[in-house]
Scaffold this active site. Structure first.
Site, PDB file in Angstrom:
ATOM      1  N   LYS A 272      -3.485   4.447  22.766  1.00  0.00           N
ATOM      2  CA  LYS A 272      -2.428   3.499  22.372  1.00  0.00           C
ATOM      3  C   LYS A 272      -1.661   3.038  23.618  1.00  0.00           C
ATOM      4  O   LYS A 272      -1.438   1.845  23.806  1.00  0.00           O
ATOM      5  CB  LYS A 272      -1.457   4.168  21.409  1.00  0.00           C
ATOM      6  CG  LYS A 272      -0.140   3.397  21.189  1.00  0.00           C
ATOM      7  CD  LYS A 272       0.797   4.079  20.212  1.00  0.00           C
ATOM      8  CE  LYS A 272       1.765   5.000  20.893  1.00  0.00           C
ATOM      9  NZ  LYS A 272       2.921   4.360  21.534  1.00  0.00           N
ATOM     10  N   ASN A 273      -1.273   3.987  24.467  1.00  0.00           N
ATOM     11  CA  ASN A 273      -0.392   3.638  25.582  1.00  0.00           C
ATOM     12  C   ASN A 273      -1.115   3.004  26.764  1.00  0.00           C
ATOM     13  O   ASN A 273      -0.469   2.578  27.712  1.00  0.00           O
ATOM     14  CB  ASN A 273       0.412   4.862  26.019  1.00  0.00           C
ATOM     15  CG  ASN A 273       1.417   5.270  24.955  1.00  0.00           C
ATOM     16  OD1 ASN A 273       1.672   4.511  24.017  1.00  0.00           O
ATOM     17  ND2 ASN A 273       1.954   6.470  25.069  1.00  0.00           N
TER      18      ASN A 273
ATOM     19  N   ARG B 154       8.251  -0.584  21.179  1.00  0.00           N
ATOM     20  CA  ARG B 154       8.718  -0.578  22.566  1.00  0.00           C
ATOM     21  C   ARG B 154       7.854  -1.508  23.415  1.00  0.00           C
ATOM     22  O   ARG B 154       8.348  -2.160  24.334  1.00  0.00           O
ATOM     23  CB  ARG B 154       8.648   0.868  23.102  1.00  0.00           C
ATOM     24  CG  ARG B 154       8.958   1.031  24.572  1.00  0.00           C
ATOM     25  CD  ARG B 154      10.402   0.898  24.885  1.00  0.00           C
ATOM     26  NE  ARG B 154      10.665   1.041  26.302  1.00  0.00           N
ATOM     27  CZ  ARG B 154      11.897   0.904  26.822  1.00  0.00           C
ATOM     28  NH1 ARG B 154      12.906   0.578  26.048  1.00  0.00           N
ATOM     29  NH2 ARG B 154      12.094   1.057  28.132  1.00  0.00           N
TER      30      ARG B 154
ATOM     31  N   CYS C 199      10.221   4.154  18.992  1.00  0.00           N
ATOM     32  CA  CYS C 199      10.744   5.428  18.488  1.00  0.00           C
ATOM     33  C   CYS C 199      12.188   5.634  18.938  1.00  0.00           C
ATOM     34  O   CYS C 199      12.544   5.378  20.088  1.00  0.00           O
ATOM     35  CB  CYS C 199       9.896   6.577  19.009  1.00  0.00           C
ATOM     36  SG  CYS C 199       8.292   6.671  18.231  1.00  0.00           S
TER      37      CYS C 199
ATOM     38  N   ARG D 194      16.607   4.416  25.979  1.00  0.00           N
ATOM     39  CA  ARG D 194      15.449   3.605  26.385  1.00  0.00           C
ATOM     40  C   ARG D 194      15.872   2.241  26.970  1.00  0.00           C
ATOM     41  O   ARG D 194      15.519   1.186  26.462  1.00  0.00           O
ATOM     42  CB  ARG D 194      14.478   3.438  25.223  1.00  0.00           C
ATOM     43  CG  ARG D 194      14.078   4.786  24.612  1.00  0.00           C
ATOM     44  CD  ARG D 194      12.957   4.673  23.650  1.00  0.00           C
ATOM     45  NE  ARG D 194      11.658   4.628  24.357  1.00  0.00           N
ATOM     46  CZ  ARG D 194      10.488   4.543  23.724  1.00  0.00           C
ATOM     47  NH1 ARG D 194      10.464   4.424  22.419  1.00  0.00           N
ATOM     48  NH2 ARG D 194       9.366   4.521  24.412  1.00  0.00           N
ATOM     49  N   PRO D 195      16.677   2.266  28.021  1.00  0.00           N
ATOM     50  CA  PRO D 195      17.108   1.013  28.651  1.00  0.00           C
ATOM     51  C   PRO D 195      15.930   0.281  29.300  1.00  0.00           C
ATOM     52  O   PRO D 195      14.834   0.834  29.409  1.00  0.00           O
ATOM     53  CB  PRO D 195      18.100   1.484  29.713  1.00  0.00           C
ATOM     54  CG  PRO D 195      17.692   2.874  30.026  1.00  0.00           C
ATOM     55  CD  PRO D 195      17.171   3.450  28.743  1.00  0.00           C
ATOM     56  N   ILE D 196      16.176  -0.970  29.708  1.00  0.00           N
ATOM     57  CA  ILE D 196      15.117  -1.729  30.405  1.00  0.00           C
ATOM     58  C   ILE D 196      15.621  -2.207  31.773  1.00  0.00           C
ATOM     59  O   ILE D 196      15.083  -3.167  32.343  1.00  0.00           O
ATOM     60  CB  ILE D 196      14.620  -2.922  29.560  1.00  0.00           C
ATOM     61  CG1 ILE D 196      15.772  -3.889  29.223  1.00  0.00           C
ATOM     62  CG2 ILE D 196      13.909  -2.455  28.306  1.00  0.00           C
ATOM     63  CD1 ILE D 196      15.297  -5.207  28.625  1.00  0.00           C
ATOM     64  N   ASP D 197      16.639  -1.525  32.292  1.00  0.00           N
ATOM     65  CA  ASP D 197      17.228  -1.966  33.570  1.00  0.00           C
ATOM     66  C   ASP D 197      16.211  -1.992  34.721  1.00  0.00           C
ATOM     67  O   ASP D 197      16.247  -2.894  35.576  1.00  0.00           O
ATOM     68  CB  ASP D 197      18.421  -1.087  33.941  1.00  0.00           C
ATOM     69  CG  ASP D 197      18.026   0.384  34.039  1.00  0.00           C
ATOM     70  OD1 ASP D 197      17.433   0.918  33.073  1.00  0.00           O
ATOM     71  OD2 ASP D 197      18.265   1.004  35.095  1.00  0.00           O
TER      72      ASP D 197
ATOM     73  N   ASP E 159       5.431  13.367  25.289  1.00  0.00           N
ATOM     74  CA  ASP E 159       4.812  13.001  24.007  1.00  0.00           C
ATOM     75  C   ASP E 159       4.149  14.176  23.310  1.00  0.00           C
ATOM     76  O   ASP E 159       3.839  14.096  22.124  1.00  0.00           O
ATOM     77  CB  ASP E 159       3.777  11.884  24.212  1.00  0.00           C
ATOM     78  CG  ASP E 159       4.437  10.580  24.611  1.00  0.00           C
ATOM     79  OD1 ASP E 159       3.726   9.658  25.031  1.00  0.00           O
ATOM     80  OD2 ASP E 159       5.677  10.503  24.524  1.00  0.00           O
TER      81      ASP E 159
ATOM     82  N   ILE F 125      12.867  14.015  29.630  1.00  0.00           N
ATOM     83  CA  ILE F 125      12.605  12.569  29.701  1.00  0.00           C
ATOM     84  C   ILE F 125      13.452  11.784  28.716  1.00  0.00           C
ATOM     85  O   ILE F 125      14.113  10.810  29.080  1.00  0.00           O
ATOM     86  CB  ILE F 125      11.102  12.271  29.449  1.00  0.00           C
ATOM     87  CG1 ILE F 125      10.215  13.150  30.331  1.00  0.00           C
ATOM     88  CG2 ILE F 125      10.811  10.785  29.649  1.00  0.00           C
ATOM     89  CD1 ILE F 125      10.369  12.934  31.820  1.00  0.00           C
TER      90      ILE F 125
ATOM     91  N   ARG G 243       1.685   4.437  13.490  1.00  0.00           N
ATOM     92  CA  ARG G 243       1.868   3.562  14.670  1.00  0.00           C
ATOM     93  C   ARG G 243       0.951   3.980  15.803  1.00  0.00           C
ATOM     94  O   ARG G 243       0.590   3.187  16.658  1.00  0.00           O
ATOM     95  CB  ARG G 243       3.327   3.611  15.149  1.00  0.00           C
ATOM     96  CG  ARG G 243       4.310   2.875  14.249  1.00  0.00           C
ATOM     97  CD  ARG G 243       5.649   2.774  14.919  1.00  0.00           C
ATOM     98  NE  ARG G 243       5.473   2.439  16.307  1.00  0.00           N
ATOM     99  CZ  ARG G 243       6.161   3.036  17.295  1.00  0.00           C
ATOM    100  NH1 ARG G 243       7.042   3.966  17.031  1.00  0.00           N
ATOM    101  NH2 ARG G 243       5.952   2.687  18.553  1.00  0.00           N
TER     102      ARG G 243
END
Ligand code: EPZ
Length: 416
Positions: A22-23, A92, A116, A121-124, A304, A326, A396
């Site tokens: 998936k990832n 995500r 999830c 879970r920032p996107i900076d 995970d 994490i 998912r």
């Protein structure tokens, strides 16, 4: 709403071929947007997040054809650079389209990504990379608008080896004029997969899998065919399943060196592990030994697999300690495991798990993808019947969790 029902106490024996990753497949599907042409991606897992990514790509004008596990993507009719919130919010990985859209169309308007609920879970770091490459980036409460007439190669350095930010930086750099050097890059196998795919399309990338990646941009891209690697997290989930109820199994299609740390932990807990180039064998009986594990960036123990590990530690002979470094909200499964008799104390980012001889089946609820899978793992070893609701979370990321575990002898079924 469907429920996954497990009758515990049946050992798992046999072989299965693990699904595609998936990832790995999600960033590869996004990267296809960089090329104005056709790409064929094989070993695509038929999971909800893939269907969501397909919906987004079609919404933006691409032509997608998924036949079995083979996906043909034609991006020649790509017409939109907008990722509306209802699409962006479904997972995500929607943010993975930002870099390719910025590179291909010079602009992207994206709602904040979903996924999830395991932390902020920032996107900076993603936005930092886009700015370094010359993009104008504006943020508001709805999302992000990034634009750049021309991206230019630059030095990008990450304070934290973010998988997604590394992937977005690499994809934007492929479209940038000149050379980009990414320091502090994530080293996960999924980064290597993405860079292998981009290279197959004609990109020039060195250092994938190390913390320093160099990209020479604006290479002419061409049609490509790519086979996605096996899903190491799904494989690790099934290996922990054998440790929950005993047995002997072989998982084919996964590279042991993608799971070095988890396999070492399984051996510390008493499992016998066989490693071959593209398969992992496990043999386990009795009660697991207790263990102390801290999650970390690759090649450390993957966050995970923290919840599946906890499900096994819940029946270990002794006290296990699990530290989650994490994501700050990834211990939700502990509450559900307690309903099955687990004795788990959460202290900040540490979980203390006092193993019991056997958990008791019960009605539990999946709160996120890997936490839901962990409840299935726990049910396989529990006494009696376990019903896991909220299994949309599990769908998912796991293509056939019921069929896979049934094939190994698990008594598990989905009840609509
Ligand atoms: C990817 O998420 C995976 N998802 C996750 O798997 C996985 O848990 C995670 O990497 C870590 O390995 C996909 O690949 C689709 P990160 P990602 O950016 O990219 C912080 C699953 O179950 N960070 O590596 O979102 C962040 O808060 C999913 O399959 C920033 O601070 O993870 C976290 O603490 C769950 N700023 C750390 O980095 C940023 O801009 C790692 O996050 C980005 C991240």
């Amino acid at each position: 709403m469907s429920v996954i029902q497990i009758e515990g106490g049946h050992p798992l024996n046999g072989e299965l071929v693990i699904q595609g990753s998936k990832n790995a497949v999600l960033p590869v599907m996004a990267a296809a947007v960089l090329h104005n042409g056709i790409t064929v991606i094989e070993n695509v897992p038929r999971i909800q997040d893939v269907f969501c990514m397909l919906g987004i790509l079609e919404h933006m004008g691409c032509i997608c054809r998924l036949e079995g596990n083979c996906l043909t993507l034609d991006t020649r009719t790509l017409s939109s650079c907008e990722l509306p919130s209802h699409w962006a919010g479904c997972m995500r990985s929607s943010i993975m389209l930002a870099g390719p859209l910025l590179g291909r169309l010079g602009q992207v308007k994206a709602g904040f990504p979903g996924g999830c609920a395991i932390g902020q879970r920032p996107i900076d770091l993603h936005l930092k990379a886009f700015r370094a490459l010359g993009a104008e980036v504006e943020e508001d409460k709805e999302g992000v608008l990034a634009s750049a007439k021309r991206l230019s190669g630059a030095s990008v350095s990450f304070s934290c080896p973010s998988v997604g930010a590394t992937e977005n930086a690499v994809m934007a750099a492929v479209a940038a004029e000149g050379t980009t050097v990414i320091e502090g890059a994530a080293r996960e196998p999924e980064i290597v997969e993405l860079c292998s795919f981009l290279t197959k399309m004609g990109a020039e990338i060195t250092g994938a899998g190390t913390s320093k990646i160099m990209v020479r941009g604006r290479r002419r891209l061409h049609d490509a065919r790519f086979f996605v690697c096996g899903d190491r997290i799904a494989a690790g989930t099934y290996l922990f399943s054998v440790m929950a109820c005993g047995g002997r199994a072989v998982i084919q299609g996964v590279a042991p060196d993608h799971l070095t740390e988890p396999l070492a932990v399984m051996e510390q807990m008493g499992a016998e592990i066989r490693r071959e180039q593209r398969l992992i064998g496990i043999s386990f009986s009795g009660r697991p030994k207790s263990v102390s594990v801290s999650t970390d960036f690759y090649p450390g123990f993957p966050t995970d697999l923290q919840s599946p590990l906890m499900a096994v530690a819940a029946r270990a002979d002794g006290i296990s300690r699990i530290e989650e470094n994490i994501f700050e909200e990834r211990f939700k499964t502990a509450g559900e495991l307690r309903k099955m008799g687990a004795d788990i104390i959460i202290e900040g980012k540490r979980a203390v798990v006092c193993g019991c001889v056997q958990l008791t089946g019960g009605n539990v609820k999946a709160e996120d993808l890997r936490g839901g899978a962990a409840l299935v793992v726990a049910g396989l070893g529990a006494k009696g019947i376990t019903s896991v609701s909220g299994c949309g979370h599990i769908d998912r990321g796991y293509e056939n969790i019921c069929e896979d575990l049934s094939r190994l002898g698990g008594v598990i079924r989905r009840i609509e």
